[in-house]
Design a protein around this motif. Structure first.
Motif, PDB file in Angstrom:
ATOM      1  N   GLN A 175       0.899  -1.189   0.190  1.00  0.00           N
ATOM      2  CA  GLN A 175       0.040   0.069  -0.123  1.00  0.00           C
ATOM      3  C   GLN A 175       0.736   1.221   0.034  1.00  0.00           C
ATOM      4  OE1 GLN A 175      -0.261  -1.874   3.385  1.00  0.00           O
ATOM      5  NE2 GLN A 175      -0.785  -3.436   2.528  1.00  0.00           N
ATOM      6  N   ASP A 177       1.017   4.213  -0.802  1.00  0.00           N
ATOM      7  CA  ASP A 177       0.357   5.573  -0.302  1.00  0.00           C
ATOM      8  C   ASP A 177       0.669   5.612   1.076  1.00  0.00           C
ATOM      9  OD1 ASP A 177      -1.528   4.014  -0.008  1.00  0.00           O
ATOM     10  OD2 ASP A 177      -3.021   5.676  -0.474  1.00  0.00           O
ATOM     11  N   GLN A 178       0.742   4.478   2.028  1.00  0.00           N
ATOM     12  CA  GLN A 178       0.613   4.292   3.392  1.00  0.00           C
ATOM     13  C   GLN A 178       1.819   4.650   4.161  1.00  0.00           C
ATOM     14  OE1 GLN A 178      -2.642   4.585   4.996  1.00  0.00           O
ATOM     15  NE2 GLN A 178      -3.065   4.941   2.940  1.00  0.00           N
ATOM     16  N   THR A 181       2.177   7.284   6.947  1.00  0.00           N
ATOM     17  CA  THR A 181       1.283   7.153   8.243  1.00  0.00           C
ATOM     18  C   THR A 181       1.651   5.881   8.970  1.00  0.00           C
ATOM     19  OG1 THR A 181      -0.515   7.852   6.975  1.00  0.00           O
ATOM     20  CG2 THR A 181      -1.190   6.426   8.628  1.00  0.00           C
ATOM     21  N   GLN A 182       2.104   5.126   8.330  1.00  0.00           N
ATOM     22  CA  GLN A 182       2.610   3.691   9.293  1.00  0.00           C
ATOM     23  C   GLN A 182       4.064   3.735   9.843  1.00  0.00           C
ATOM     24  OE1 GLN A 182       2.506   1.009   5.990  1.00  0.00           O
ATOM     25  NE2 GLN A 182       0.266   0.359   6.174  1.00  0.00           N
ATOM     26  N   ASP A 212       0.137   9.948  -2.554  1.00  0.00           N
ATOM     27  CA  ASP A 212      -1.144  10.394  -2.099  1.00  0.00           C
ATOM     28  C   ASP A 212      -2.239  11.301  -2.809  1.00  0.00           C
ATOM     29  OD1 ASP A 212       0.171  12.730  -2.050  1.00  0.00           O
ATOM     30  OD2 ASP A 212       0.159  13.224   0.159  1.00  0.00           O
ATOM     31  N   GLN A 249       3.004  -2.864   6.272  1.00  0.00           N
ATOM     32  CA  GLN A 249       2.432  -3.263   4.886  1.00  0.00           C
ATOM     33  C   GLN A 249       2.114  -4.481   4.894  1.00  0.00           C
ATOM     34  OE1 GLN A 249       3.050  -0.854   1.601  1.00  0.00           O
ATOM     35  NE2 GLN A 249       2.452   0.598   3.156  1.00  0.00           N
ATOM     36  N   LYS A 252      -1.187  -5.355   6.848  1.00  0.00           N
ATOM     37  CA  LYS A 252      -2.413  -4.978   6.027  1.00  0.00           C
ATOM     38  C   LYS A 252      -2.766  -5.712   4.838  1.00  0.00           C
ATOM     39  CE  LYS A 252      -5.692  -2.261   5.123  1.00  0.00           C
ATOM     40  NZ  LYS A 252      -6.289  -2.730   3.830  1.00  0.00           N
TER      41      LYS A 252
END
Length: 300
Positions: A175, A177-178, A181-182, A212, A249, A252
């Protein structure tokens, strides 16, 4: 220094004496970076196949480098081991997701020539590390879903998608785009401060866009987009101290696999392991991978 600007230095694999036969630079398609190497153990029966996919952010790497060493251990267990090259992203040019078509072409080539090279192409395992894990997961999921990703000019594929018995993804980006955040959630400062930008490896993979700002391209790059009940059994491995790709990652992706495939993947989270082969080339992880491979090879 930016990740994309680092100079690549090739370190060859250490070929064990269990490699009875080594066949190098076989062209699986026309064009540059379309060759593969085959490592065969001793024996007469057709060998089940492990196709190993190196990482490098889709910006650098080469077949049969030191990153192949963990998979070469499986020669002892009577597996053929394959290492292939694929096209790389060279800014401002983006080749992704053409690498998935190249994996398909390589497997097609091996299927056409299975008798010549003593390969059992009904029993194929994909193993990838870092961006190679993303490619392995994308290939396994999209092939099972009969979805075409990428292309090779003027290449004719076999009518059917390749069959994959199982896939092992090691500390892969899924993922993309994360990341920010992670990393914040884990209180980890990323190794590459351009992470999440258009000039990070994940931004280059998304055609030079900030992750993003490109949701459709992020979705295309996420293996979960192609998960179906036919997706092969999956083993996900990651480390809690990874400063390049947060291990969340993999967690998830495991959640998405359970939700969309309908069964749980095998997940192995290694305490204090960072990014790259060195923390994962251990006997304990080798035996975990071997147990997974044997279980699902026999089930096909």
């Amino acid at each position: 220094m930016l990740f994309k600007d680092q100079v690549y230095q090739f370190t060859p694999a250490t070929v064990p004496n269990t490699a009875k036969t080594v066949i190098q630079d076989l062209p699986y398609a026309t064009g540059s970076r379309h060759t593969l190497d085959i490592y065969l153990p001793s024996g007469a029966q057709p060998f089940p196949v492990i196709l190993d996919l190196y990482g490098g952010g889709l910006l650098r790497g080469k077949k049969s480098s030191f990153k192949l060493n963990p998979s070469l251990r499986f020669l002892t267990d009577q597996f053929a081991v394959i290492s292939m090259d694929y096209r790389l992203n060279v800014p401002p040019y983006c080749e992704f997701p053409n690498q998935i078509a190249e994996i398909r072409a390589a497997l097609d080539f091996l299927t056409r020539n299975a008798t010549m090279y003593n390969l059992d192409m009904q029993h194929v395992i994909l193993i990838g590390e870092s961006s190679g894990a993303q490619l392995a997961m994308l290939a396994a999921a999209s092939f099972a879903a009969n979805v075409t990703l990428g292309h090779i000019p003027n290449h004719r594929f076999l009518d059917q998608f390749p069959k994959v018995a199982g896939v092992i993804g090691m500390y892969g980006p899924y993922q993309v785009d994360q990341f920010a955040t992670q990393f914040n959630q884990l209180h980890i400062i990323p190794k590459f401060l351009e992470t999440g930008s258009a000039i990070a490896f994940e931004g280059i993979m998304l055609q030079g866009n900030r992750p993003d700002s490109a949701p459709s391209l992020v979705k295309q790059a996420n293996p979960a987009t192609y998960f179906t009940p036919s997706t092969p059994p999956t083993l996900l491995i990651a480390g809690t101290k990874d400063h390049v790709v947060p291990y969340l990652q993999s967690l998830k992706l495991a959640e998405d696999y359970y939700r969309l495939v309908g069964k749980k993947p095998t997940t192995l989270i290694i305490p204090n392991a960072d990014h790259g082969p060195s923390d994962y080339n251990t006997s304990a992880i080798y035996y975990e991978k071997l147990a997974f491979i044997n279980e699902h090879i026999k089930a096909v």
